[in-house]
Motif scaffolding. Structure first.
Motif, PDB file in Angstrom:
ATOM      1  N   CYS A  45     101.590  92.428  52.525  1.00 56.50           N
ATOM      2  CA  CYS A  45     102.575  91.278  52.368  1.00 56.50           C
ATOM      3  C   CYS A  45     101.561  90.562  50.996  1.00 56.50           C
ATOM      4  CB  CYS A  45     102.934  89.699  53.714  1.00 56.50           C
ATOM      5  SG  CYS A  45     103.486  90.628  54.780  1.00 56.50           S
ATOM      6  N   LYS A  46     102.730  89.890  50.255  1.00 53.17           N
ATOM      7  CA  LYS A  46     101.749  89.412  49.025  1.00 53.17           C
ATOM      8  C   LYS A  46     101.573  88.175  49.935  1.00 53.17           C
ATOM      9  CE  LYS A  46     106.102  89.557  47.452  1.00 53.17           C
ATOM     10  NZ  LYS A  46     107.536  88.577  46.452  1.00 53.17           N
ATOM     11  N   ASP A  69      99.373  82.031  51.702  1.00 51.35           N
ATOM     12  CA  ASP A  69     100.659  81.822  51.959  1.00 51.35           C
ATOM     13  C   ASP A  69     101.015  83.063  51.894  1.00 51.35           C
ATOM     14  OD1 ASP A  69     103.535  81.575  50.663  1.00 51.35           O
ATOM     15  OD2 ASP A  69     102.995  80.277  49.298  1.00 51.35           O
ATOM     16  N   TYR A  70     101.488  83.282  52.761  1.00 53.57           N
ATOM     17  CA  TYR A  70     101.488  85.352  53.089  1.00 53.57           C
ATOM     18  C   TYR A  70     103.602  85.275  52.680  1.00 53.57           C
ATOM     19  CZ  TYR A  70      97.832  85.387  56.076  1.00 53.57           C
ATOM     20  OH  TYR A  70      96.212  85.969  57.101  1.00 53.57           O
ATOM     21  N   ARG A  71     103.454  86.726  52.127  1.00 51.54           N
ATOM     22  CA  ARG A  71     105.022  86.158  51.869  1.00 51.54           C
ATOM     23  C   ARG A  71     105.822  87.962  51.767  1.00 51.54           C
ATOM     24  NH1 ARG A  71     107.407  82.413  47.627  1.00 51.54           N
ATOM     25  NH2 ARG A  71     105.068  80.486  47.109  1.00 51.54           N
ATOM     26  N   SER A  76     112.733  87.663  48.087  1.00 56.85           N
ATOM     27  CA  SER A  76     112.495  86.766  47.383  1.00 56.85           C
ATOM     28  C   SER A  76     113.091  85.556  47.510  1.00 56.85           C
ATOM     29  CB  SER A  76     112.330  86.898  45.896  1.00 56.85           C
ATOM     30  OG  SER A  76     113.771  87.497  45.370  1.00 56.85           O
ATOM     31  N   LEU A  79     113.057  81.126  51.577  1.00 62.32           N
ATOM     32  CA  LEU A  79     112.558  82.086  52.598  1.00 62.32           C
ATOM     33  C   LEU A  79     112.123  81.060  54.084  1.00 62.32           C
ATOM     34  CD1 LEU A  79     110.075  84.607  51.037  1.00 62.32           C
ATOM     35  CD2 LEU A  79     112.749  85.612  52.204  1.00 62.32           C
ATOM     36  N   THR A  81     110.129  79.826  56.681  1.00 64.98           N
ATOM     37  CA  THR A  81     108.793  79.090  56.217  1.00 64.98           C
ATOM     38  C   THR A  81     108.154  79.030  57.062  1.00 64.98           C
ATOM     39  OG1 THR A  81     108.953  79.107  53.814  1.00 64.98           O
ATOM     40  CG2 THR A  81     107.062  78.640  54.833  1.00 64.98           C
ATOM     41  N   CYS A 103     105.286  87.823  58.580  1.00 64.83           N
ATOM     42  CA  CYS A 103     105.875  88.365  56.632  1.00 64.83           C
ATOM     43  C   CYS A 103     106.552  89.404  57.023  1.00 64.83           C
ATOM     44  CB  CYS A 103     104.826  88.105  56.278  1.00 64.83           C
ATOM     45  SG  CYS A 103     103.035  89.167  56.215  1.00 64.83           S
ATOM     46  N   ARG A 108     108.463  83.921  55.819  1.00 58.78           N
ATOM     47  CA  ARG A 108     106.964  82.903  54.948  1.00 58.78           C
ATOM     48  C   ARG A 108     105.931  82.609  55.935  1.00 58.78           C
ATOM     49  NH1 ARG A 108     107.034  78.951  49.705  1.00 58.78           N
ATOM     50  NH2 ARG A 108     105.478  78.648  49.448  1.00 58.78           N
ATOM     51  N   VAL A 110     102.760  80.400  55.815  1.00 62.33           N
ATOM     52  CA  VAL A 110     101.967  79.017  54.774  1.00 62.33           C
ATOM     53  C   VAL A 110     100.603  78.608  56.326  1.00 62.33           C
ATOM     54  CG1 VAL A 110     101.291  77.228  53.102  1.00 62.33           C
ATOM     55  CG2 VAL A 110     103.850  78.334  53.403  1.00 62.33           C
ATOM     56  N   ASP A 303     118.204  83.725  55.313  1.00 57.39           N
ATOM     57  CA  ASP A 303     117.546  84.004  54.697  1.00 57.39           C
ATOM     58  C   ASP A 303     118.094  83.893  53.141  1.00 57.39           C
ATOM     59  OD1 ASP A 303     115.056  83.943  55.753  1.00 57.39           O
ATOM     60  OD2 ASP A 303     115.170  86.610  54.578  1.00 57.39           O
TER      61      ASP A 303
END
Length: 306
Positions: A45-46, A69-71, A76, A79, A81, A103, A108, A110, A303
């Protein structure tokens, strides 16, 4: 609707407003965010490490909140969260596993790692409310930074992180769903009776310093000073969905206090697992990631992609 009912409703509303004002004093929604590092999680994950700057609710000076913060890698825009609050001792491998599970399924996460002054310790029992107010303000400032659309934000937490998360859900209506693991209410009772190492040490030291007789005497000593409690905001939950994992043999967050919070939240989604506090935390992390994922997929808004 009779007059007695209207009077009860009126005074209940006034009391709620007073409690809300009490925990919101010193809170400011003005925040800024700084990116510290971009990387990837173990699940690819980002992952961003960020600092959120806001106001400490007690000192009124600027303080820092550290978040991970996992995305989702391939999504994009706006999302679903989840705000994730770790247990006593801070984030751990189980929290990271929850974040990666969510994620990789488009949600997402946090994770709130740390905020300034989160380690205050004192024999003065007011420290517990001070800590609760700072945790609450930190969570609300992270939400300010996320700036979610209505129905988009959930929260989850374990142990003390769950207690903080339950308080935040009662206070902040931007939170639409909550998942709580070994989480209780009735803070004077939890603090007085918990076997958690630091709370047990504080209990022994305070009983000696203030010449208290026993645990019940200690609980009565705490009660006037420990007044910030998720139970006081349970009526504000309304029909927002919640889910609880209960440890049936818990003496860290006593099981009776977990059941009390569930009753006040009027939660219909409860699973009771045999075992003590840490056994149930571990079992939940190993076997319930799908249940947590499906809970938030069901109750948070779809989303919207840019």
């Amino acid at each position: 609707m009779n007059k007695l009912f209207l009077l009860i409703l009126f005074f209940s509303t006034i009391a709620q407003a007073s409690d809300l004002e009490k925990v919101s004093e010193g809170y400011s929604s003005n925040v800024s965010s700084a990116l510290i590092k971009k990387t990837s999680s173990f699940a690819f994950c980002k992952l961003e490490l960020r600092h959120i700057l806001g106001q400490d609710p007690l000192l009124k000076n600027q303080r820092k909140i550290e978040v991970k913060d996992y995305r989702p890698r391939f999504k994009s825009g706006e999302l679903k969260t989840v705000l994730l609050m770790p247990p006593t001792g801070g984030e751990n491998i189980i929290d990271h596993a929850y974040a990666n599970e969510l994620c990789t399924h488009g949600i997402r996460v946090v994770l709130v790692s740390h905020w300034d002054y989160d380690d205050e310790a004192s024999l003065d029992p007011i420290m517990h409310d001070r800590g609760a107010l700072r945790a609450l303000a930190a969570m609300r400032n992270v939400i300010d930074d996320i700036n979610p659309k209505k129905g988009q934000l959930g929260i989850m937490g374990t142990s003390v992180g769950g207690i903080s998360a339950a308080l935040a859900m009662g206070v902040d209506e931007r939170i639409s769903a909550g998942f709580f693991i070994v989480t209780g209410g009735g803070m004077a009772d939890i603090i007085a009776r918990s076997t958690e190492k630091h709370l047990a040490q504080l209990r022994d030291q305070r009983i000696e310093k203030y010449h208290l007789k026993d645990v019940q005497d200690y609980r009565d000593f705490l009660a006037p000073s420990v007044v910030v409690d998720p139970l006081d905001f349970a009526s504000r939950i309304g029909n927002r969905p919640t889910s609880f994992i209960v440890a049936k043999d818990d003496v860290t967050v006593p099981t009776v206090q977990q059941e009390l919070l569930i009753k006040e939240f009027r939660s219909q989604n409860v699973e009771r697992i045999s075992g003590d506090h840490f056994h149930v935390i571990l079992k939940t992390g190993l076997t319930h990631k799908k249940k947590i994922r499906e809970f938030f997929k069901k109750y948070l808004l779809q989303d919207k992609r840019i």
